[in-house]
Design a protein around this motif. Structure first.
Motif, PDB file in Angstrom:
ATOM      1  N   VAL A   2       0.853  -1.185   0.000  1.00 53.04           N
ATOM      2  CA  VAL A   2       0.000   0.000   0.000  1.00 53.04           C
ATOM      3  C   VAL A   2       0.892   1.239   0.000  1.00 53.04           C
ATOM      4  N   ASP A   3       0.328   2.418  -0.303  1.00 53.29           N
ATOM      5  CA  ASP A   3       1.079   3.662  -0.123  1.00 53.29           C
ATOM      6  C   ASP A   3       0.389   4.465   0.964  1.00 53.29           C
ATOM      7  N   ILE A   4       0.949   4.337   2.185  1.00 56.43           N
ATOM      8  CA  ILE A   4       0.397   5.088   3.316  1.00 56.43           C
ATOM      9  C   ILE A   4       1.433   6.111   3.798  1.00 56.43           C
ATOM     10  N   ASN A   5       2.290   6.520   2.858  1.00 55.96           N
ATOM     11  CA  ASN A   5       3.294   7.550   3.109  1.00 55.96           C
ATOM     12  C   ASN A   5       2.544   8.842   3.443  1.00 55.96           C
ATOM     13  N   SER A   6       2.679   9.311   4.697  1.00 58.86           N
ATOM     14  CA  SER A   6       1.799  10.383   5.184  1.00 58.86           C
ATOM     15  C   SER A   6       2.601  11.485   5.858  1.00 58.86           C
ATOM     16  N   THR A  10      -5.487  10.416   5.203  1.00 68.58           N
ATOM     17  CA  THR A  10      -6.212  10.231   3.933  1.00 68.58           C
ATOM     18  C   THR A  10      -5.750   8.978   3.195  1.00 68.58           C
ATOM     19  N   ARG A  11      -4.427   8.806   3.104  1.00 70.36           N
ATOM     20  CA  ARG A  11      -3.921   7.676   2.318  1.00 70.36           C
ATOM     21  C   ARG A  11      -4.236   6.337   2.989  1.00 70.36           C
ATOM     22  N   LEU A  12      -4.324   6.322   4.324  1.00 68.98           N
ATOM     23  CA  LEU A  12      -4.688   5.060   4.998  1.00 68.98           C
ATOM     24  C   LEU A  12      -6.144   4.726   4.684  1.00 68.98           C
ATOM     25  N   ALA A  64       4.751  -1.363   3.254  1.00 76.67           N
ATOM     26  CA  ALA A  64       4.641   0.058   2.889  1.00 76.67           C
ATOM     27  C   ALA A  64       5.916   0.802   3.252  1.00 76.67           C
ATOM     28  N   HIS A  65       6.091   1.982   2.614  1.00 79.73           N
ATOM     29  CA  HIS A  65       7.213   2.845   3.002  1.00 79.73           C
ATOM     30  C   HIS A  65       6.672   4.092   3.688  1.00 79.73           C
ATOM     31  N   GLN A  66       7.541   4.756   4.438  1.00 75.37           N
ATOM     32  CA  GLN A  66       7.206   6.060   5.018  1.00 75.37           C
ATOM     33  C   GLN A  66       8.449   6.933   4.906  1.00 75.37           C
ATOM     34  N   GLY A  67       8.344   8.030   4.174  1.00 76.03           N
ATOM     35  CA  GLY A  67       9.441   8.986   4.038  1.00 76.03           C
ATOM     36  C   GLY A  67      10.609   8.447   3.238  1.00 76.03           C
ATOM     37  N   ARG A  68      11.693   9.209   3.313  1.00 65.86           N
ATOM     38  CA  ARG A  68      12.938   8.806   2.663  1.00 65.86           C
ATOM     39  C   ARG A  68      14.043   8.894   3.702  1.00 65.86           C
ATOM     40  N   PRO A  69      15.084   8.032   3.612  1.00 70.57           N
ATOM     41  CA  PRO A  69      16.163   8.070   4.612  1.00 70.57           C
ATOM     42  C   PRO A  69      16.689   9.490   4.792  1.00 70.57           C
ATOM     43  N   THR A  74       9.476  -0.464   4.650  1.00 66.91           N
ATOM     44  CA  THR A  74      10.350  -1.162   3.691  1.00 66.91           C
ATOM     45  C   THR A  74      11.637  -0.371   3.425  1.00 66.91           C
ATOM     46  N   ARG A  75      11.573   0.965   3.550  1.00 63.88           N
ATOM     47  CA  ARG A  75      12.755   1.781   3.235  1.00 63.88           C
ATOM     48  C   ARG A  75      13.774   1.815   4.375  1.00 63.88           C
ATOM     49  N   PHE A  76      13.530   1.037   5.461  1.00 67.98           N
ATOM     50  CA  PHE A  76      14.579   0.894   6.478  1.00 67.98           C
ATOM     51  C   PHE A  76      15.714   0.039   5.904  1.00 67.98           C
ATOM     52  N   PHE A  82      -0.794   2.635  -5.782  1.00 68.79           N
ATOM     53  CA  PHE A  82      -0.746   3.399  -7.029  1.00 68.79           C
ATOM     54  C   PHE A  82       0.219   4.588  -6.919  1.00 68.79           C
ATOM     55  N   ALA A  83       0.166   5.296  -5.778  1.00 70.24           N
ATOM     56  CA  ALA A  83       0.943   6.536  -5.654  1.00 70.24           C
ATOM     57  C   ALA A  83       2.457   6.294  -5.686  1.00 70.24           C
ATOM     58  N   ALA A  84       2.882   5.039  -5.544  1.00 71.00           N
ATOM     59  CA  ALA A  84       4.318   4.729  -5.611  1.00 71.00           C
ATOM     60  C   ALA A  84       4.643   3.896  -6.849  1.00 71.00           C
ATOM     61  N   ALA A  85       3.662   3.704  -7.725  1.00 70.10           N
ATOM     62  CA  ALA A  85       3.821   2.765  -8.842  1.00 70.10           C
ATOM     63  C   ALA A  85       4.779   3.256  -9.923  1.00 70.10           C
ATOM     64  N   HIS A  86       5.237   4.528  -9.810  1.00 67.65           N
ATOM     65  CA  HIS A  86       6.237   5.016 -10.772  1.00 67.65           C
ATOM     66  C   HIS A  86       7.650   4.664 -10.303  1.00 67.65           C
ATOM     67  N   ARG A  87       7.764   4.001  -9.160  1.00 70.25           N
ATOM     68  CA  ARG A  87       9.065   3.554  -8.646  1.00 70.25           C
ATOM     69  C   ARG A  87       9.289   2.091  -9.024  1.00 70.25           C
ATOM     70  N   SER A  88      10.561   1.753  -9.228  1.00 69.18           N
ATOM     71  CA  SER A  88      10.871   0.368  -9.597  1.00 69.18           C
ATOM     72  C   SER A  88      11.612  -0.290  -8.440  1.00 69.18           C
TER      73      SER A  88
END
Ligand code: ATP
Ligand code: 3PG
Length: 394
Positions: free
Chosen positions: A19-23, A35-37, A58-63, A115-117, A151-157
Motif C-alpha cells: 500500500v502507499d500510506i506515506n503520510s 487520507t492515504r490510509l 509500505a514505506h514512510q518517508g525517505r532516509p 520497507t525503506r529501512f 498506485f501513488a508509488a507505482a512510478h518507482r521500480s
C-alpha cells in the motif's frame, strides 16, 4: 492484462499487500493526515473479510528525512479504521517476519516495518533482479500471493513494488484498479484536452508540458502557481526580484526548457494575465503589463481565472495538477478555489497530486470525475507513459 481481487482465491492465503500510506508526520511522531490510509480500507477490509491472512508492506518517508519513521502509528490507525484486527511487527523480512506471517490467522492484518529501512528499497531494479533482493527473497517464501494497491508509488521500480510479482502471483488492489481505470487511457478521454499545471514542482511540470504538447495529448496547457510565474518570466515579463528569485530557485535548468517550449508551442501555452500580491495585509491584483512589483506574486488574479475559466468551459477533458497559488493562506486560496471550480464545467475532470488533493479538501471542493491519490504516478500516466509496478503485475 492485470488481474484484480476478483480473480483471487483469498481464503487462507497469506497475501503481501503493498500500500502507499506515506503520510505527513507531526512533530510528536503521530500521523498528521490519514487520507492515504483511508484509501486502502477497501482493499485491506475486503481481503480480511474474505479470510485472507493480510500482510501489509509500505514505506514512510525517505532516509534522512524528518518523516522517515516506523509504521507503528500507521498500524494503530489502521486498527481503528478496519473491522479486522491489525498488529504491527518491527521486521520486514527474515525468519522473524516469516514466522509471524506463518502464524497469522485468516481475517487478521499484520503491518510489517517500513520497507525503506532497508537500503535495497531506495534503489531501482528490474523485476527479476528485485526478486533476488534480501527483502523480497527473505519474505516471499511465506507468501502465497501479492497485491499491489500502492498506485501513488507505482512510478518507482523498487523491490517491494516490482519484485514480488516475479515470484508469487500478483494482483491489482481496488485503489490501483480505480486509478488505472480513470487515468490509464487518458488518450481516449473527450477532446479538446486541457492540462492546468500549477504548484511549485516546476521542473516536473515543464517535463509534463513538454511531453503532452509533443505527443498531442494536450491541446492547450494553462499555467499557474510558480509554474505560471516561470512561464511569465520565460516569456520576458519582469516579475520583480522576489518572484524572480522563487522562479530561478524552483525552475533551475528547466527555465531554458520553458523558453524553448514557448518558442515552439507559444499559441498552445497560456500564461497568467494578472497576479495577486499582499500589500498592507490586503490582496491586491496587478495586471501583468503593470509588473514588476516588489511583493512576491503568490496567486493568479481574477482576470486570469476568467480567461482560463472560459477556455475550460469549452473543454472535453480538464487535467489539473498543482494549486494556482499559496492556497495555505486564505488570501491566496482564491485563484485555486475559483480555477478548480471553473474546471468542473469541462465534460470530464481529473485531478492529480498529493498537495492538490489536500488543497481541495481544505477548500471544500468536490465533484471532480477523478481525484488521484498519486502525484508523480498520476503525472506519469497522464503523460501517456506506463508505470513499472503495473508492468510488473502484467
Ligand atoms: N505563486 C506561488 N508562490 C509560491 N508557492 C506557490 C505558489 N503557487 C503555489 N505554490 C505552492 O505550491 C505548493 C504545492 O505544489 P506541488 O507542486 O507540490 O503540488 P502537487 O503537485 O499537488 O503535489 P505532489 O506532486 O507532491 O503530489 C504549495 O505548497 C503552494 O503553496
Ligand atoms: O508520496 C509519494 O509521492 C509516494 O509515496 C512516493 O514517494 P517517493 O517520492 O518518496 O518515492
Amino acid at each position: 492484462m492485470v488481474r484484480t481481487l476478483d480473480d483471487f482465491d483469498a481464503a487462507n492465503a497469506a497475501v503481501g499487500v503493498r500500500v502507499d500510506i506515506n503520510s505527513p508526520i507531526a512533530a510528536d511522531g503521530s500521523l498528521a493526515d490519514d487520507t492515504r490510509l483511508r484509501a486502502h480500507v477497501d482493499t485491506l477490509g475486503e481481503l480480511a473479510a474474505r479470510d485472507a491472512r493480510v500482510v501489509v508492506l509500505a514505506h514512510q518517508g525517505r532516509p534522512g528525512g524528518d518523516d522517515f519513521t516506523t509504521l507503528a502509528a500507521h498500524a494503530a490507525r489502521l486498527d481503528d479504521l478496519l473491522d479486522a484486527p491489525v498488529d504491527y511487527l518491527d521486521a520486514t523480512f527474515g525468519s522473524t517476519a516469516r514466522d509471524a506471517v506463518d502464524a497469522l490467522e485468516p481475517g487478521r492484518v499484520l503491518v510489517l516495518e517500513n520497507t525503506r529501512f532497508y537500503s535495497e528499497e531506495v534503489m531501482s531494479f528490474p523485476p527479476e533482479v528485485a526478486a533476488e533482493t534480501h527483502l523480497v527473497a527473505g519474505l516471499s517464501p511465506a507468501l502465497d500471493a501479492y497485491v499491489n494497491d500502492a498506485f501513488a508509488a507505482a512510478h518507482r521500480s523498487q523491490p517491494s513494488l516490482v519484485g514480488f510479482p516475479a515470484v508469487v502471483p500478483g494482483y491489482a488492489g481496488r485503489v490501483m484498479e480505480r486509478e488505472l481505470d480513470a487515468l490509464g487511457d487518458i488518450g481516449s478521454t473527450p477532446t479538446p484536452r486541457v492540462y492546468v499545471l500549477g504548484g511549485a514542482k516546476v521542473d516536473d511540470s515543464i517535463d509534463v508540458a513538454s511531453s503532452v504538447l509533443d505527443s498531442g495529448l494536450a491541446d492547450t496547457v494553462l499555467t499557474c502557481g510558480v509554474v505560471g510565474n516561470t512561464f511569465l518570466h520565460a516569456s520576458g515579463v519582469e516579475l520583480g526580484a522576489e518572484s524572480t528569485n522563487v522562479v530561478k530557485d524552483r525552475a533551475g535548468e528547466a527555465l531554458t526548457r520553458a523558453e524553448r517550449l514557448l518558442e515552439e508551442y507559444g499559441d498552445r501555452i497560456r500564461v497568467p494575465v494578472d497576479v495577486a500580491v499582499e500589500r498592507d495585509g490586503e490582496r491586491v491584483e496587478i495586471p501583468v503589463e503593470d509588473l514588476p512589483t516588489t511583493e512576491p506574486a503568490m496567486d493568479v488574479g481574477s482576470e486570469t481565472v476568467g480567461v482560463y475559466g472560459d477556455l475550460l468551459a469549452d473543454t472535453g477533458t480538464a487535467i489539473l495538477n498543482g494549486p494556482a497559488g499559496v492556497f495555505e493562506m486564505d488570501v491566496f486560496a482564491v485563484g485555486t478555489r475559483e480555477l478548480y471550480r471553473a474546471a468542473q464545467a469541462a465534460e470530464y475532470t481529473v485531478v492529480g497530486g498529493g498537495d492538490t488533493a489536500s488543497a481541495l479538501r481544505q477548500l471544500g471542493l468536490s465533484g471532480f470525475d477523478h481525484v488521484s491519490t498519486g502525484g508523480g504516478a498520476a503525472l506519469t500516466l497522464l503523460t501517456g507513459e506506463s508505470l513499472p509496478a503495473v508492468e510488473a503485475l502484467s
